[in-house]
Design an enzyme around this catalytic site. Structure first.
Site, mmCIF file in Angstrom:
data_model
loop_
_atom_site.group_PDB
_atom_site.id
_atom_site.type_symbol
_atom_site.label_atom_id
_atom_site.label_comp_id
_atom_site.label_asym_id
_atom_site.label_seq_id
_atom_site.Cartn_x
_atom_site.Cartn_y
_atom_site.Cartn_z
ATOM 1 C CD1 TRP A 151 -0.537 -1.619 3.105
ATOM 2 C CD2 TRP A 151 0.565 0.304 3.368
ATOM 3 N NE1 TRP A 151 0.198 -1.711 4.275
ATOM 4 C CE2 TRP A 151 0.880 -0.535 4.460
ATOM 5 C CE3 TRP A 151 1.148 1.581 3.314
ATOM 6 C CZ2 TRP A 151 1.755 -0.155 5.480
ATOM 7 C CZ3 TRP A 151 2.018 1.955 4.335
ATOM 8 C CH2 TRP A 151 2.309 1.102 5.401
ATOM 9 C CG ASN A 152 5.074 1.309 0.647
ATOM 10 O OD1 ASN A 152 4.674 0.366 -0.016
ATOM 11 N ND2 ASN A 152 6.348 1.590 0.760
ATOM 12 C CE LYS A 175 -3.617 -8.857 -3.051
ATOM 13 N NZ LYS A 175 -4.210 -7.691 -2.390
ATOM 14 N N GLY A 227 6.447 -6.491 -0.538
ATOM 15 C CA GLY A 227 5.677 -6.452 0.704
ATOM 16 C C GLY A 227 6.530 -6.900 1.863
ATOM 17 C CD GLU A 249 12.939 -5.755 -4.968
ATOM 18 O OE1 GLU A 249 13.441 -5.276 -3.942
ATOM 19 O OE2 GLU A 249 13.601 -6.055 -5.969
ATOM 20 C CG LEU A 250 10.908 -9.475 0.768
ATOM 21 C CD1 LEU A 250 11.310 -10.772 1.401
ATOM 22 C CD2 LEU A 250 9.443 -9.510 0.355
ATOM 23 C CB CYS A 283 11.077 -1.072 1.525
ATOM 24 S SG CYS A 283 11.329 -0.292 -0.061
ATOM 25 C CD GLU A 384 10.025 -2.981 7.014
ATOM 26 O OE1 GLU A 384 9.285 -3.974 6.907
ATOM 27 O OE2 GLU A 384 10.482 -2.364 6.039
HETATM 28 P P1 NAD Z 1 2.054 -7.049 3.084
HETATM 29 O O1 NAD Z 1 3.128 -8.052 2.905
HETATM 30 O O2 NAD Z 1 1.169 -7.132 4.252
HETATM 31 O O3 NAD Z 1 1.071 -7.048 1.802
HETATM 32 C C1 NAD Z 1 1.560 -6.894 0.497
HETATM 33 C C2 NAD Z 1 0.574 -7.491 -0.478
HETATM 34 O O4 NAD Z 1 0.472 -8.894 -0.272
HETATM 35 C C3 NAD Z 1 -0.845 -6.943 -0.372
HETATM 36 O O5 NAD Z 1 -1.363 -6.793 -1.678
HETATM 37 C C4 NAD Z 1 -1.574 -8.037 0.392
HETATM 38 O O6 NAD Z 1 -2.955 -8.107 0.151
HETATM 39 C C5 NAD Z 1 -0.890 -9.277 -0.142
HETATM 40 N N1 NAD Z 1 -0.943 -10.432 0.766
HETATM 41 C C6 NAD Z 1 -1.071 -10.431 2.115
HETATM 42 N N2 NAD Z 1 -1.021 -11.702 2.588
HETATM 43 C C7 NAD Z 1 -0.877 -12.517 1.518
HETATM 44 C C8 NAD Z 1 -0.740 -13.931 1.347
HETATM 45 N N3 NAD Z 1 -0.731 -14.753 2.387
HETATM 46 N N4 NAD Z 1 -0.575 -14.408 0.088
HETATM 47 C C9 NAD Z 1 -0.541 -13.577 -0.970
HETATM 48 N N5 NAD Z 1 -0.674 -12.233 -0.873
HETATM 49 C C10 NAD Z 1 -0.828 -11.708 0.356
HETATM 50 O O7 NAD Z 1 2.818 -5.654 2.983
HETATM 51 P P2 NAD Z 1 2.243 -4.203 3.245
HETATM 52 O O8 NAD Z 1 1.911 -4.101 4.686
HETATM 53 O O9 NAD Z 1 1.204 -3.904 2.213
HETATM 54 O O10 NAD Z 1 3.536 -3.309 2.907
HETATM 55 C C11 NAD Z 1 4.551 -3.068 3.813
HETATM 56 C C12 NAD Z 1 5.735 -3.989 3.576
HETATM 57 O O11 NAD Z 1 6.186 -3.875 2.238
HETATM 58 C C13 NAD Z 1 6.924 -3.621 4.433
HETATM 59 O O12 NAD Z 1 7.533 -4.763 4.992
HETATM 60 C C14 NAD Z 1 7.873 -2.955 3.467
HETATM 61 O O13 NAD Z 1 9.212 -2.959 3.822
HETATM 62 C C15 NAD Z 1 7.597 -3.696 2.205
HETATM 63 N N6 NAD Z 1 7.994 -2.909 1.031
HETATM 64 C C16 NAD Z 1 9.096 -3.295 0.300
HETATM 65 C C17 NAD Z 1 9.522 -2.538 -0.797
HETATM 66 C C18 NAD Z 1 10.718 -2.936 -1.625
HETATM 67 O O14 NAD Z 1 10.803 -2.530 -2.778
HETATM 68 N N7 NAD Z 1 11.645 -3.717 -1.115
HETATM 69 C C19 NAD Z 1 8.812 -1.403 -1.146
HETATM 70 C C20 NAD Z 1 7.714 -1.043 -0.387
HETATM 71 C C21 NAD Z 1 7.303 -1.818 0.689
#
Ligand code: NAD
Length: 492
Positions: A151-152, A175, A227, A249-250, A283, A384
Site C-alpha cells: 500500500w505504501n 493485485k 511487501g 522485494e521486502l 522499505c 522493521e
Molecule cells: P504485506 O506483505 O502485508 O502485503 C503486500 C501485499 O500482499 C498486499 O497486496 C496483500 O494483500 C498481499 N498479501 C497479504 N497476505 C498474503 C498472502 N498470504 N498471500 C498472498 N498475498 C498476500 O505488505 P504491506 O503491509 O502492504 O507493505 C509493507 C511492507 O512492504 C513492508 O515490509 C515494506 O518494507 C515492504 N515494502 C518493500 C519494498 C521494496 O521494494 N523492497 C517497497 C515497499 C514496501
C-alpha cells in the site's frame, strides 16, 4: 461513499463474482471515500486465463516496436493525468502529495525507460567447438506474471514490475493492496486508452485471500511480490509448490552512517529524509542512524529540533511535510513498537505517540519520534517499524560502524556520510545491502538495479537486470555438417 470501482479482466470492467466489496478509507479523516470490489476465486482464475490467452494469441507475437509504442503512450497518459492521480493516491494512503507527485513522474519515466528496451531484446550467436553447428540463444518472455504490490507506493512500485514485464513480452495479473487499490484501478483506464490488447494487463482487487489464490495458482510462470517478509515466506512457499519462480522485494532496517568528517548540514537533512519522508513508511527508510561519537551530540540536537518542527497536515496540501500512517492496523503497530522500545530502555528524545494537535485528531498521525543511545540488539533496532521512528546508535570506529550496520537480518539499503573518498569506498564495499548511498539518501533512478540482500529479498527491479526477472533463454542448435553421428554418445 464516493465512487464504486470495478476491476479489470480481459479488457472488461467487472464486479467480483461474489458481490463482495470493501471501502477505501482516507487515513487523514477515516472517511470511506470509495468502494472496491473483492475478487472471488473464479475471478482470479478468469484473470489468469485471460492473461494466458492474450500471451499465446497476441502479445508474444507483438513486435518490440509495437510494445514500445504502447509503453510510451501509457507514459504520456500517466503524465497527462498525474495531478489527479497523485491526489487520489495521497487520499488513499496518506502519503504527502510532494512525494506522490514525484512518484507519478517516476512511474512514467520507468515506462519510457523500459520502452527503450522492448525492441532491443536480442540474444546471442554462440560460437561452439564444432565447426558446423550454428547456435543461437534467444531471450523470450516467461509468459504470465502475477504482480502483487503493497500500500505504501502503489503506482511507483507497480511500475517497477509492470514496465519490465510488458517490455519483455509478458502478460500480467496485478493485485494491489486492499489498503490502497484505487490508483491501480484508475491506471487500468490508461492501459485501455493506450490500446493494449485485452488480457495483456488484468487487475483483481481484494485482501490476502486474493493474493493467496494467485500465489497458489497453476498456469502462471512468474510471481513478483513487494511487501513484508512474513507474507513473502507464505507466497514463496505457495508458489514453490507449483515451481513458480518468485522475485521478492521486502523490508529493511537500513543503516544510515554519519562519520565525523561528514558535511553536517547535508547529513542532518539526509537523516531526516531517511526516516521522516513518507512518514517512514518506506522499505528503504534509514531507520537506524549510526553516528560517530565526536559529532553525536550535535547531530542528535539538530535532529530533535528539526523533527519538532515537521509540518503534519492534510497529505494533499503541498505544505504538508509528513502525512499519516496509511491505515489503522499500521497506526496501532507503530504505536505498539514505540511503547515496547520505551519498556526496553531506549531513551526517547522526540515524539513518542499520536499527534496532539486537535486539528489532526481524526487522522492516523504519529509524531516524528527519536530514540537515542539505542543498542543494536534492541527490538527497535532489529525489527522493521515502517513508521516515523528513528533509532540513533553511537559508534567509535569505522570498523565498529560496519559491524553494527551489518548486524541485521535485512540488507536493502544504506547511507554513508563522509567527505573522505577513501572511507566512502571502504565502507561501501563492506556494507551488506543492495543499495549504498554516499552523501545522499532515498535517491532513485530508473536506470539502476534495486533490490535486497539477506531477508530483504531476491531478484532486482529497475535497470536492465529487471528484464531478466521476466525473461528466459531459448537455445537453438542447428547441425549443418550433414554427417551421421554415433547415436550412443552425447554429441559435444
Ligand atoms: P504485506 O506483505 O502485508 O502485503 C503486500 C501485499 O500482499 C498486499 O497486496 C496483500 O494483500 C498481499 N498479501 C497479504 N497476505 C498474503 C498472502 N498470504 N498471500 C498472498 N498475498 C498476500 O505488505 P504491506 O503491509 O502492504 O507493505 C509493507 C511492507 O512492504 C513492508 O515490509 C515494506 O518494507 C515492504 N515494502 C518493500 C519494498 C521494496 O521494494 N523492497 C517497497 C515497499 C514496501
Amino acid at each position: 461513499m464516493g465512487k464504486d470501482y470495478q476491476f479489470y479482466i480481459n479488457g472488461q470492467w467487472r464486479d467480483g463474482a461474489g458481490g463482495e466489496r470493501f471501502p477505501a478509507i482516507n487515513p487523514y479523516n477515516q472517511e470511506a471515500w470509495a468502494s472496491i470490489p473483492h475478487a472471488a476465486d473464479c475471478d482470479v482464475a478468469e484473470a489468469i486465463q485471460a492473461a494466458r490467452s492474450a500471451f499465446e494469441r497476441t502479445w508474444r507475437h507483438t513486435s518490440g516496436l509495437e510494445r514500445a509504442k504502447l509503453l510510451h503512450r501509457l507514459a504520456d497518459l500517466l503524465e497527462a493525468d498525474a495531478d489527479r492521480l497523485c491526489v487520489l493516491e495521497s487520499t488513499d494512503n496518506g502519503k504527502v502529495i510532494r512525494e506522490t507527485r514525484t512518484q507519478m513522474s517516476f512511474a512514467a519515466r520507468q515506462y519510457r525507460f523500459f520502452a527503450g528496451f522492448a525492441d532491443k531484446l536480442w540474444g546471442n550467436v554462440i560460437p561452439l567447438d564444432q565447426p558446423h553447428i550454428l547456435d543461437y540463444a534467444n531471450r523470450v518472455p516467461v509468459g504470465v506474471a502475477v504482480l502483487i504490490t503493497p500500500w505504501n507506493s502503489p503506482m511507483h512500485l507497480l511500475s517497477n514490475k509492470l514496465a519490465p514485464a510488458l517490455a519483455a513480452g509478458c502478460c500480467v495479473v496485478i493485485k494491489p493492496s486492499e489498503h490502497a487499490s484505487a490508483t491501480t484501478l484508475e491506471f487500468c483506464k490508461f492501459i485501455e486508452q493506450a490500446g493494449f490488447p485485452p488480457g495483456v494487463v488484468n487487475v483483481v482487487t481484494g485482501d490476502a485471500r486474493v493474493g493467496k489464490a494467485l500465489a497458489n495458482a497453476r498456469g502462471i510462470d512468474k510471481l513478483s511480490f513487494t511487501g513484508s517478509p512474513d507474507v513473502a515466506r507464505s507466497i514463496a512457499a505457495d508458489a514453490g509448490r507449483n515451481l513458480v519462480p518468485v522475485t521478492l522485494e521486502l523490508g529493511g532496517k537500513s543503516p544510515n552512517i554519519i562519520f565525523d568528517d561528514a558535511d553536517i548540514d547535508q547529513a542532518v537533512i539526509g537523516a531526516l529524509a531517511g526516516i521522516f519522508a513518507a512518514t517512514g513508511q518506506t522499505c528503504i527508510a534509514g531507520s537506524r542512524l549510526l553516528v560517530h561519537r565526536p559529532v553525536y551530540k550535535t547531530i542528535v540536537e539538530r535532529l530533535v529540533v528539526r523533527a519538532g518542527s515537521i509540518v503534519m497536515g492534510n497529505p494533499v496540501d503541498p505544505k504538508t511535510e509528513m502525512g499519516t500512517a496509511a491505515n489503522e492496523p499500521q497506526f496501532r503497530k507503530i504505536l505498539g513498537m514505540i511503547e515496547a522500545a520505551r519498556k526496553d530502555g531506549a531513551k526517547l528524545v522526540a515524539g513518542g505517540g499520536p499527534a496532539t494537535d486537535s486539528a489532526l485528531a481524526k487522522g492516523f498521525f504519529i509524531q516524528p519520534t527519536i530514540f537515542i543511545d539505542v543498542e543494536n540488539s534492541m527490538t527497535i533496532a532489529q525489527e522493521e517499524i515502517f513508521g516515523p521512528v528513528l533509532s540513533i546508535i553511537p559508534f567509535e570506529t569505522e570498523e565498529q560502524a560496519i559491524t553494527i550496520a551489518n548486524d541485521t537480518r535485512y540488507g536493502l539499503a544504506s547511507g554513508v556520510w563522509t567527505t573522505s573518498l577513501n572511507r566512502a569506498l571502504r565502507v561501501s564495499k563492506e556494507i551488506q545491502a543492495g543499495t549504498v548511498w554516499v552523501n545522499t539518501y532515498r535517491a532513485i533512478a530508473a536506470q539502476v538495479p534495486f533490490g535486497g540482500m539477506k531477508e530483504s529479498g531476491f531478484g532486482r527491479e529497475r535497470g536492465a537486470p529487471a528484464l531478466d526477472e521476466f525473461m528466459t533463454f531459448k537455445n537453438v542448435m542447428i547441425d549443418y555438417s550433414g554427417t551421421i553421428r554415433d547415436p550412443f554418445a552425447i554429441r559435444t
